[in-house]
Design a protein around this motif. Structure first.
Motif, PDB file in Angstrom:
ATOM      1  N   GLN A 296       0.837  -1.210   0.000  1.00 47.60           N
ATOM      2  CA  GLN A 296       0.000   0.000   0.000  1.00 47.60           C
ATOM      3  C   GLN A 296       0.864   1.250   0.000  1.00 47.60           C
ATOM      4  O   GLN A 296       0.605   2.214  -0.719  1.00 47.60           O
ATOM      5  CB  GLN A 296      -0.917   0.005   1.231  1.00 47.60           C
ATOM      6  N   ARG A 297       1.939   1.213   0.797  1.00 47.00           N
ATOM      7  CA  ARG A 297       2.826   2.386   0.901  1.00 47.00           C
ATOM      8  C   ARG A 297       3.452   2.710  -0.458  1.00 47.00           C
ATOM      9  O   ARG A 297       3.607   3.870  -0.835  1.00 47.00           O
ATOM     10  CB  ARG A 297       3.944   2.123   1.927  1.00 47.00           C
ATOM     11  N   ILE A 298       3.769   1.670  -1.213  1.00 49.39           N
ATOM     12  CA  ILE A 298       4.347   1.903  -2.556  1.00 49.39           C
ATOM     13  C   ILE A 298       3.311   2.583  -3.447  1.00 49.39           C
ATOM     14  O   ILE A 298       3.584   3.622  -4.058  1.00 49.39           O
ATOM     15  CB  ILE A 298       4.810   0.567  -3.185  1.00 49.39           C
ATOM     16  N   VAL A 299       2.109   2.042  -3.483  1.00 46.32           N
ATOM     17  CA  VAL A 299       1.083   2.615  -4.377  1.00 46.32           C
ATOM     18  C   VAL A 299       0.710   4.030  -3.927  1.00 46.32           C
ATOM     19  O   VAL A 299       0.465   4.912  -4.748  1.00 46.32           O
ATOM     20  CB  VAL A 299      -0.162   1.701  -4.444  1.00 46.32           C
ATOM     21  N   ASP A 300       0.725   4.267  -2.598  1.00 45.36           N
ATOM     22  CA  ASP A 300       0.417   5.622  -2.096  1.00 45.36           C
ATOM     23  C   ASP A 300       1.481   6.629  -2.535  1.00 45.36           C
ATOM     24  O   ASP A 300       1.226   7.838  -2.560  1.00 45.36           O
ATOM     25  CB  ASP A 300       0.331   5.621  -0.563  1.00 45.36           C
ATOM     26  N   SER A 301       2.686   6.149  -2.885  1.00 45.07           N
ATOM     27  CA  SER A 301       3.752   7.084  -3.307  1.00 45.07           C
ATOM     28  C   SER A 301       3.647   7.406  -4.805  1.00 45.07           C
ATOM     29  O   SER A 301       4.384   8.249  -5.315  1.00 45.07           O
ATOM     30  CB  SER A 301       5.133   6.480  -3.015  1.00 45.07           C
ATOM     31  N   TRP A 302       2.752   6.720  -5.505  1.00 45.58           N
ATOM     32  CA  TRP A 302       2.586   6.972  -6.940  1.00 45.58           C
ATOM     33  C   TRP A 302       1.464   7.979  -7.138  1.00 45.58           C
ATOM     34  O   TRP A 302       0.536   8.058  -6.327  1.00 45.58           O
ATOM     35  CB  TRP A 302       2.271   5.659  -7.674  1.00 45.58           C
ATOM     36  N   PRO A 303       1.506   8.790  -8.162  1.00 47.75           N
ATOM     37  CA  PRO A 303       0.539   9.884  -8.324  1.00 47.75           C
ATOM     38  C   PRO A 303      -0.896   9.387  -8.540  1.00 47.75           C
ATOM     39  O   PRO A 303      -1.103   8.299  -9.090  1.00 47.75           O
ATOM     40  CB  PRO A 303       1.048  10.617  -9.561  1.00 47.75           C
ATOM     41  N   ALA A 304      -1.849  10.205  -8.118  1.00 47.81           N
ATOM     42  CA  ALA A 304      -3.277   9.887  -8.336  1.00 47.81           C
ATOM     43  C   ALA A 304      -3.602   9.976  -9.822  1.00 47.81           C
ATOM     44  O   ALA A 304      -4.483   9.278 -10.318  1.00 47.81           O
ATOM     45  CB  ALA A 304      -4.145  10.862  -7.550  1.00 47.81           C
TER      46      ALA A 304
END
Ligand code: AKB
Length: 340
Positions: A296-304
């Motif tokens: 989740q932390r990885i995906v949260d670091s990618w732009p919306a």
């Protein structure tokens, strides 16, 4: 053996390679396609390819033998370890994703020198090259442009960002201190892809693959535990639109390109939106949420979402599939067929 101008595709047995071979063979049937991959091509693709080389982009002798056999004037360098596998094997990821890419850039430069012309080198980068510091910053940033938040938190993203710079060096600054005029022969062109969803191939270990994994599981009647929260949002695109973008960028006159690295987008759904569409198509699907905090932390670091105005302006990026069309016209009909 062919002295005709050939196309080299590394990593051809992967998801993007599958779509690119089909498209390239249909668009230029007279142009030999040669492939380099650790794995053989699926049987349906082999007839479309002039020759398959089985091996690694780390094998310089193999690249040298291709060098002597073929005149290559276009390279699609797709071979890579994706984000999840790269986190478990960061040193291997660096070797394959960086040293391997350097080998293929050198191959491309040698090809250009021996045939006295530039060679187009297409490189797929990723939204993994971004690193939004917090969920609040991600929400505030909205559509990010290519030069913002370039601080990736994964080995894969660091590899991709560095190789973007490697390619720009080969394309614009190669051996700049050498005597005489510039000798660079690499015409480096790069797209930072969002998450990609294909109906023809199965996802292969990306952190963004929760979307295709969910759809394929639902269509196959299998349960699926989604590893990210329902509110998680990143940009996605269908594989046909990704292939179309590659073809458009490669066909574009070099003088029309204002940059070497381009964002492209199509739609940016929250997981809950994807889940609603999947449940509508497969009412019996067993999708649950089981958050993996580290992924989740990885995906949260990618732009919306991404600002792709440069790609739309310079070379006419225009995805055919928005969210509704992606699922309604492409994914669900074709994936349902696959499992029926
Ligand atoms: C991954 O999820 O690792 C890739 C990517 C976002 O580049 N699909």
């Amino acid at each position: 053996m062919s002295r005709k101008d050939s196309v080299l595709i590394t990593g051809a047995s992967g998801e993007m390679g599958h779509g690119l071979i089909v498209r390239q063979a249909a668009a230029e049937p007279e142009r030999p396609i040669i492939t380099l991959d650790l794995k053989p091509l699926p049987a349906d693709l082999s007839p479309k390819v002039h020759q398959q080389f089985h091996g690694s982009i780390l094998d310089k002798e193999l690249l040298a033998s291709i060098q002597t056999e073929y005149a290559v004037d276009r390279v699609y360098h797709l071979a890579a370890l994706l984000s999840t596998r790269s986190e478990f094997s960061p040193e291997l990821a660096h070797k394959v994703n960086v040293e391997g890419t350097l080998n293929v850039l050198e191959f491309t430069q040698r090809q250009g020198e021996s045939h006295g012309r530039s060679v187009i080198f297409f490189y797929p980068s990723s939204i993994a090259a971004y690193g939004l510091p917090t969920i609040a910053a991600k929400a505030a940033a909205g559509k990010v442009n290519e030069d913002e938040f370039n601080q990736p938190t994964t080995m894969y993203g660091a590899n991709k960002l560095y190789c973007e710079h490697l390619g720009r060096y080969y394309g614009r600054h190669y051996k700049q201190l050498a005597a005489g005029p510039p000798t660079g022969k690499v015409d480096f062109r790069c797209i930072r892809f969002p998450g990609l969803i294909s109906a023809e191939t199965l996802p292969s270990g990306g952190t963004s693959d929760y979307a295709p994994e969910m759809i394929h599981a639902a269509a196959a009647g299998k349960p699926y535990a989604c590893f990210v929260r329902p509110d998680t949002r990143i940009p996605f695109m269908t594989m046909p639109d990704a292939i179309d973008a590659i073809v458009r960028l490669v066909k574009c006159p070099r003088g029309s390109l204002s940059r070497t690295v381009y964002n492209i987008g199509a739609f940016a759904p929250a997981v809950a939106e994807i889940e609603d569409i999947v449940r509508g198509a497969f009412p019996k699907c067993g999708v649950i949420t089981d958050v993996d905090e580290k992924r989740q932390r990885i995906v949260d670091s990618w732009p919306a979402d991404v600002d792709d105005s440069a790609a739309r302006r310079d070379w006419g990026h225009q995805p055919a599939h928005d969210l509704a069309a992606a699922f309604g016209e492409y994914l669900i009909p074709n994936i349902r067929k696959r499992y029926s």
